[in-house]
Design a protein around this motif. Sequence first.
Motif, PDB file in Angstrom:
ATOM      1  N   VAL A  23       0.836  -1.202   0.000  1.00 34.68           N
ATOM      2  CA  VAL A  23       0.000   0.000   0.000  1.00 34.68           C
ATOM      3  C   VAL A  23       0.869   1.250   0.000  1.00 34.68           C
ATOM      4  CG1 VAL A  23      -1.679   1.333   1.333  1.00 34.68           C
ATOM      5  CG2 VAL A  23      -1.948  -1.142   1.117  1.00 34.68           C
ATOM      6  N   LEU A  24       1.914   1.246   0.812  1.00 36.19           N
ATOM      7  CA  LEU A  24       2.807   2.409   0.868  1.00 36.19           C
ATOM      8  C   LEU A  24       3.559   2.593  -0.449  1.00 36.19           C
ATOM      9  CD1 LEU A  24       4.248   2.012   4.477  1.00 36.19           C
ATOM     10  CD2 LEU A  24       2.501   3.611   3.689  1.00 36.19           C
ATOM     11  N   GLY A  25       3.951   1.470  -1.086  1.00 36.17           N
ATOM     12  CA  GLY A  25       4.614   1.568  -2.380  1.00 36.17           C
ATOM     13  C   GLY A  25       3.703   2.153  -3.435  1.00 36.17           C
ATOM     14  N   ALA A  26       2.442   1.705  -3.445  1.00 36.22           N
ATOM     15  CA  ALA A  26       1.463   2.257  -4.386  1.00 36.22           C
ATOM     16  C   ALA A  26       1.228   3.729  -4.100  1.00 36.22           C
ATOM     17  CB  ALA A  26       0.157   1.477  -4.285  1.00 36.22           C
ATOM     18  N   ASN A  27       1.189   4.081  -2.835  1.00 39.64           N
ATOM     19  CA  ASN A  27       0.997   5.471  -2.438  1.00 39.64           C
ATOM     20  C   ASN A  27       2.135   6.348  -2.962  1.00 39.64           C
ATOM     21  OD1 ASN A  27      -0.795   7.092  -0.411  1.00 39.64           O
ATOM     22  ND2 ASN A  27       1.292   7.741   0.021  1.00 39.64           N
ATOM     23  N   ASP A  28       3.359   5.855  -2.848  1.00 40.28           N
ATOM     24  CA  ASP A  28       4.514   6.597  -3.379  1.00 40.28           C
ATOM     25  C   ASP A  28       4.405   6.761  -4.889  1.00 40.28           C
ATOM     26  OD1 ASP A  28       5.608   6.852  -0.895  1.00 40.28           O
ATOM     27  OD2 ASP A  28       6.986   5.170  -1.094  1.00 40.28           O
ATOM     28  N   GLY A  29       3.978   5.686  -5.562  1.00 40.71           N
ATOM     29  CA  GLY A  29       3.829   5.755  -7.006  1.00 40.71           C
ATOM     30  C   GLY A  29       2.796   6.779  -7.429  1.00 40.71           C
ATOM     31  N   ILE A  30       1.699   6.834  -6.689  1.00 37.09           N
ATOM     32  CA  ILE A  30       0.641   7.799  -7.001  1.00 37.09           C
ATOM     33  C   ILE A  30       1.143   9.225  -6.846  1.00 37.09           C
ATOM     34  CG2 ILE A  30      -1.596   8.697  -6.250  1.00 37.09           C
ATOM     35  CD1 ILE A  30      -2.298   5.820  -5.383  1.00 37.09           C
ATOM     36  N   ILE A  31       1.732   9.523  -5.683  1.00 38.51           N
ATOM     37  CA  ILE A  31       2.125  10.906  -5.396  1.00 38.51           C
ATOM     38  C   ILE A  31       3.258  11.385  -6.297  1.00 38.51           C
ATOM     39  CG2 ILE A  31       3.142  12.427  -3.661  1.00 38.51           C
ATOM     40  CD1 ILE A  31       1.627  10.905  -1.538  1.00 38.51           C
ATOM     41  N   SER A  32       4.302  10.578  -6.434  1.00 40.27           N
ATOM     42  CA  SER A  32       5.454  11.030  -7.221  1.00 40.27           C
ATOM     43  C   SER A  32       5.098  11.191  -8.694  1.00 40.27           C
ATOM     44  CB  SER A  32       6.629  10.059  -7.056  1.00 40.27           C
ATOM     45  OG  SER A  32       6.284   8.773  -7.532  1.00 40.27           O
ATOM     46  N   THR A  33       4.343  10.240  -9.241  1.00 36.06           N
ATOM     47  CA  THR A  33       3.975  10.337 -10.658  1.00 36.06           C
ATOM     48  C   THR A  33       2.969  11.451 -10.891  1.00 36.06           C
ATOM     49  OG1 THR A  33       4.363   7.964 -10.878  1.00 36.06           O
ATOM     50  CG2 THR A  33       3.163   9.035 -12.658  1.00 36.06           C
ATOM     51  N   ALA A  34       2.026  11.599  -9.960  1.00 36.02           N
ATOM     52  CA  ALA A  34       1.042  12.682 -10.092  1.00 36.02           C
ATOM     53  C   ALA A  34       1.734  14.037 -10.077  1.00 36.02           C
ATOM     54  CB  ALA A  34       0.018  12.596  -8.961  1.00 36.02           C
ATOM     55  N   GLY A  35       2.679  14.212  -9.158  1.00 44.53           N
ATOM     56  CA  GLY A  35       3.400  15.477  -9.112  1.00 44.53           C
ATOM     57  C   GLY A  35       4.140  15.746 -10.402  1.00 44.53           C
ATOM     58  N   LEU A  36       4.746  14.688 -10.959  1.00 47.10           N
ATOM     59  CA  LEU A  36       5.508  14.854 -12.201  1.00 47.10           C
ATOM     60  C   LEU A  36       4.611  15.236 -13.374  1.00 47.10           C
ATOM     61  CD1 LEU A  36       8.084  14.611 -13.893  1.00 47.10           C
ATOM     62  CD2 LEU A  36       7.638  12.147 -14.056  1.00 47.10           C
ATOM     63  N   VAL A  37       3.555  14.450 -13.611  1.00 47.22           N
ATOM     64  CA  VAL A  37       2.736  14.685 -14.806  1.00 47.22           C
ATOM     65  C   VAL A  37       1.915  15.960 -14.691  1.00 47.22           C
ATOM     66  CG1 VAL A  37       2.642  12.255 -15.445  1.00 47.22           C
ATOM     67  CG2 VAL A  37       0.873  13.178 -13.942  1.00 47.22           C
ATOM     68  N   VAL A  38       1.481  16.303 -13.498  1.00 52.96           N
ATOM     69  CA  VAL A  38       0.744  17.558 -13.331  1.00 52.96           C
ATOM     70  C   VAL A  38       1.681  18.739 -13.558  1.00 52.96           C
ATOM     71  CG1 VAL A  38      -0.390  19.036 -11.613  1.00 52.96           C
ATOM     72  CG2 VAL A  38      -1.068  16.645 -11.838  1.00 52.96           C
ATOM     73  N   GLY A  39       2.930  18.610 -13.100  1.00 54.65           N
ATOM     74  CA  GLY A  39       3.897  19.666 -13.350  1.00 54.65           C
ATOM     75  C   GLY A  39       4.178  19.862 -14.827  1.00 54.65           C
ATOM     76  N   VAL A  40       4.328  18.748 -15.533  1.00 56.33           N
ATOM     77  CA  VAL A  40       4.557  18.838 -16.982  1.00 56.33           C
ATOM     78  C   VAL A  40       3.326  19.385 -17.686  1.00 56.33           C
ATOM     79  CG1 VAL A  40       5.095  17.534 -19.076  1.00 56.33           C
ATOM     80  CG2 VAL A  40       6.235  16.964 -16.927  1.00 56.33           C
ATOM     81  N   ALA A  41       2.129  18.963 -17.213  1.00 56.17           N
ATOM     82  CA  ALA A  41       0.887  19.462 -17.816  1.00 56.17           C
ATOM     83  C   ALA A  41       0.725  20.959 -17.597  1.00 56.17           C
ATOM     84  CB  ALA A  41      -0.312  18.715 -17.227  1.00 56.17           C
ATOM     85  N   GLY A  42       1.336  21.471 -16.529  1.00 58.60           N
ATOM     86  CA  GLY A  42       1.295  22.917 -16.328  1.00 58.60           C
ATOM     87  C   GLY A  42       2.176  23.663 -17.316  1.00 58.60           C
ATOM     88  N   ALA A  43       3.171  22.967 -17.844  1.00 58.30           N
ATOM     89  CA  ALA A  43       4.101  23.610 -18.772  1.00 58.30           C
ATOM     90  C   ALA A  43       3.702  23.433 -20.231  1.00 58.30           C
ATOM     91  CB  ALA A  43       5.505  23.052 -18.559  1.00 58.30           C
ATOM     92  N   THR A  44       2.994  22.336 -20.535  1.00 58.97           N
ATOM     93  CA  THR A  44       2.640  22.063 -21.932  1.00 58.97           C
ATOM     94  C   THR A  44       1.343  21.281 -22.013  1.00 58.97           C
ATOM     95  OG1 THR A  44       3.383  20.995 -23.980  1.00 58.97           O
ATOM     96  CG2 THR A  44       4.003  19.938 -21.924  1.00 58.97           C
ATOM     97  N   THR A  45       0.652  21.414 -23.141  1.00 60.07           N
ATOM     98  CA  THR A  45      -0.569  20.640 -23.372  1.00 60.07           C
ATOM     99  C   THR A  45      -0.309  19.474 -24.316  1.00 60.07           C
ATOM    100  OG1 THR A  45      -1.193  22.089 -25.223  1.00 60.07           O
ATOM    101  CG2 THR A  45      -2.050  22.652 -23.028  1.00 60.07           C
ATOM    102  N   ALA A  46       0.934  19.267 -24.730  1.00 62.02           N
ATOM    103  CA  ALA A  46       1.264  18.193 -25.663  1.00 62.02           C
ATOM    104  C   ALA A  46       1.154  16.842 -24.956  1.00 62.02           C
ATOM    105  CB  ALA A  46       2.659  18.391 -26.226  1.00 62.02           C
ATOM    106  N   ARG A  47       0.190  16.024 -25.403  1.00 57.77           N
ATOM    107  CA  ARG A  47      -0.031  14.724 -24.768  1.00 57.77           C
ATOM    108  C   ARG A  47       1.215  13.844 -24.821  1.00 57.77           C
ATOM    109  NH1 ARG A  47      -4.532  13.490 -26.838  1.00 57.77           N
ATOM    110  NH2 ARG A  47      -5.955  13.352 -25.067  1.00 57.77           N
TER     111      ARG A  47
END
Length: 233
Positions: A23-47
């Motif tokens: 559960v903790l590993g999945a939690n880390d995967g959710i938070i770290s990846t979410a932070g990354l992709v949301v940050g990139v989505a803030g910089a560009t709309t290119a899928r």
Amino acid sequence: MTDTADTRSGTISTRLNWLRAGVLGANDGIISTAGLVVGVAGATTARGTILEAGVAGLLAGSLSMAAGEYVSVSSQRDSERAALEVERRELVEEPEAELEELTVLLTERGLSPRLAREAAEQLTERDALRAHARVELGINPDELANPWNAAWASLIAFTVGAMLPLLAIVLPGPSARVPVTVVAVLAALTLCGVVSARLGGAPAGRAVLRNVGGGALAMAVTYAVGTLLGGTG
């Protein structure tokens, strides 16, 4: 019967620990990846750019988790083996002292001195090393930590968690990507918080608040940074 009960209890405890780690590993995967992709989505709309960044983050994160867990559990296993070797040598060189030590340990667990002595003698006759490993060291010689199992479990748990924000960010249209991802991530973090709290016997409310608050803060910061960098690029 005591050995059977101890084995069953140890097996259940081991399974709960693995489940909690998952559960903790999945939690880390959710938070770290979410932070990354949301940050990139803030910089560009290119899928394509968002997808590439997300996949790279998923691979880097899962492999890093697996490697870290392998090293950590390997060190733990080495320590357990070293402790068992020391105990094995002491049983050969100082059997009477070890019998007395086991008697004292059993007395400290609530047995009367006479009963503790009888139990120590019986356990020593049956399997002295196993008795000392469990009572003195808290180690089950049959269930030493397996670094490969730990590495694979971490890799899989992180990957499963990371897939949620990755899919949530690339499947919707540009205007809905960030809102959909935020909602999906916060819902998943709520679930992870509840499960981890229940497994640990802790209040769910506080765990959920920490989990959701940390995830929301991570996404807010990375989105703001991504928007800032995207606007200056």
